[in-house]
Design a protein around this motif. Structure first.
Motif, mmCIF file in Angstrom:
data_model
loop_
_atom_site.group_PDB
_atom_site.id
_atom_site.type_symbol
_atom_site.label_atom_id
_atom_site.label_comp_id
_atom_site.label_asym_id
_atom_site.label_seq_id
_atom_site.Cartn_x
_atom_site.Cartn_y
_atom_site.Cartn_z
ATOM 1 N N PHE A 158 0.844 -1.203 0.000
ATOM 2 C CA PHE A 158 0.000 0.000 0.000
ATOM 3 C C PHE A 158 0.879 1.253 0.000
ATOM 4 N N CYS A 159 1.938 1.229 0.804
ATOM 5 C CA CYS A 159 2.831 2.392 0.885
ATOM 6 C C CYS A 159 3.513 2.658 -0.455
ATOM 7 N N ASN A 160 4.045 1.589 -1.060
ATOM 8 C CA ASN A 160 4.732 1.756 -2.353
ATOM 9 C C ASN A 160 3.771 2.244 -3.435
ATOM 10 N N ARG A 161 2.595 1.679 -3.466
ATOM 11 C CA ARG A 161 1.625 2.101 -4.482
ATOM 12 C C ARG A 161 1.178 3.539 -4.247
ATOM 13 N N GLY A 162 0.988 3.881 -2.958
ATOM 14 C CA GLY A 162 0.560 5.249 -2.642
ATOM 15 C C GLY A 162 1.606 6.264 -3.062
ATOM 16 N N LYS A 163 2.876 6.003 -2.772
ATOM 17 C CA LYS A 163 3.944 6.946 -3.140
ATOM 18 C C LYS A 163 4.061 7.075 -4.655
ATOM 19 N N LEU A 164 3.934 5.940 -5.373
ATOM 20 C CA LEU A 164 4.023 6.004 -6.824
ATOM 21 C C LEU A 164 2.865 6.820 -7.396
ATOM 22 N N ASP A 186 -1.533 11.161 -8.848
ATOM 23 C CA ASP A 186 -2.789 10.452 -8.600
ATOM 24 C C ASP A 186 -3.088 10.588 -7.110
ATOM 25 N N ALA A 187 -4.089 11.413 -6.791
ATOM 26 C CA ALA A 187 -4.388 11.735 -5.400
ATOM 27 C C ALA A 187 -4.860 10.540 -4.598
ATOM 28 N N SER A 188 -5.283 9.476 -5.275
ATOM 29 C CA SER A 188 -5.718 8.287 -4.527
ATOM 30 C C SER A 188 -4.563 7.649 -3.764
ATOM 31 N N GLY A 189 -3.369 8.141 -4.060
ATOM 32 C CA GLY A 189 -2.219 7.630 -3.324
ATOM 33 C C GLY A 189 -2.286 7.937 -1.851
ATOM 34 N N ALA A 213 -4.871 7.756 0.039
ATOM 35 C CA ALA A 213 -5.651 6.707 0.696
ATOM 36 C C ALA A 213 -4.789 5.460 0.917
ATOM 37 N N ASP A 214 -3.928 5.145 -0.067
ATOM 38 C CA ASP A 214 -3.033 3.997 0.085
ATOM 39 C C ASP A 214 -2.063 4.209 1.247
ATOM 40 N N ILE A 215 -1.531 5.425 1.357
ATOM 41 C CA ILE A 215 -0.571 5.708 2.425
ATOM 42 C C ILE A 215 -1.265 5.632 3.787
ATOM 43 N N ALA A 216 -2.480 6.144 3.839
ATOM 44 C CA ALA A 216 -3.230 6.070 5.088
ATOM 45 C C ALA A 216 -3.494 4.620 5.478
ATOM 46 N N LYS A 217 -3.838 3.822 4.482
ATOM 47 C CA LYS A 217 -4.080 2.398 4.746
ATOM 48 C C LYS A 217 -2.802 1.712 5.222
ATOM 49 N N ALA A 218 -1.697 2.074 4.608
ATOM 50 C CA ALA A 218 -0.428 1.478 5.011
ATOM 51 C C ALA A 218 -0.117 1.805 6.461
#
Length: 289
Positions: free
Chosen positions: A258-264, A270-273, A275-280
């Motif tokens: 989730f962290c890697n996808r959010g940062k990418l 892509d602002a949805s990143g 949400a990925d970082i928060a999930k991570a």
């Protein structure tokens, strides 16, 4: 008168001679009969002596044969007794050997079980120390684990990870190589070696290792996430997103994915990143700081 006396005397002489001759003949005949009887007796006695001698010789031979049979029987019995004693001793030695083997086997199993328990504890402690950032202590734990079991890949992989975290990529590669020699089907070893190659800038070898890890374990979220990171370094963002997606699909609690996808995503606007970082961070507060 005289002549008649002479004739009478001559006649008497002749008669006397005749009588003497007849007597001599009878005496000679009698002597011959006695001699014949004596010879017959001597022959009979000789024959009897021969018979007795032959009988004695036969008895002697029978007695000797009996003694020989007795001696042979005694020898057979002695040999049988010796063989029985030898077999008894051999059986006793074999029983002692089997008993010793059983004891050694039990002791070996106990020692092996203790070694396995100790090995597992050391690997676990090494993982704990490495996660806490105590890499030197972790390496010491893995060293002892490897001493106990040089044919187990986990300790080599753990020590390789500790060296990777310390930035010693050459030693890390050596440990991953050994782990793969020990266990050529270890997807984790290939995946972590790929990270070491990537850290050294050898992206082609890194990609080959990640691909092999995924081939060995198609459901390895760890390998997909690592390959996704490699694609980020190679600038292939689409493939990177695809691997992060697959890692999250295989392991929905994979905080690093989730962290890697959010940062990418944030890097490509892509602002949805977020949400990925928060999930991570929700999954593991120590990541994405």
């Amino acid at each position: 008168m005289l002549a008649r006396r002479v004739r009478t005397l001559v006649g008497a002489v002749v008669v006397t001679v005749l009588l003497i001759g007849v007597g001599s003949y009878a005496f000679v005949r009698h002597m011959r009969v006695q001699q014949a009887e004596l010879k017959s007796e001597e022959d009979r006695r000789a024959a009897e002596e021969d018979r007795r001698a032959a009988e004695a010789e036969a008895n002697r031979k029978l007695e000797e044969a009996g003694k020989q049979r007795q001696a042979a029987e005694q020898e057979r019995q002695a040999r049988a007794a010796a063989e029985a004693e030898a077999k008894r001793k051999s059986d006793e030695v074999e029983q002692q050997r089997i008993a010793a083997l059983r004891v050694a086997e039990e002791e070996g199993k106990r020692a092996e079980a203790e070694a396995r328990t100790r090995y597992a504890a050391l690997v676990s402690q090494g993982n704990t120390d490495s996660k806490a950032g105590n890499y030197d202590r972790a390496i010491a734990d893995y060293n002892e684990a490897i001493r106990l079991d040089p044919k187990s890949a986990l300790a080599f992989i753990g020590r390789g990870d500790a060296y990777t975290n310390k930035g010693d990529h050459d030693r890390a590669l050596a440990d991953y190589n050994q782990a793969i020699r020990v266990d050529p089907k270890s997807a984790l070893a290939f995946s972590d070696r790929g990270v070491a190659y990537a850290n050294k800038g050898d992206y082609d070898r890194a990609l080959a290792d990640f691909n092999e890890a995924i081939r060995l374990v198609p459901k390895s979220a760890h390998a997909y996430r690592n390959r996704g990171v490699l694609y980020v370094h190679k600038g292939d963002n689409d493939r990177a997103i695809g691997d992060f997606n697959e890692a999250i699909r295989l392991d929905p609690n994979n905080a690093l994915a989730f962290c890697n996808r959010g940062k990418l995503k944030l890097n490509i606007n892509d602002a949805s990143g977020n949400a990925d970082i928060a999930k991570a961070r929700q999954l593991d507060p120590s990541v994405c700081q």
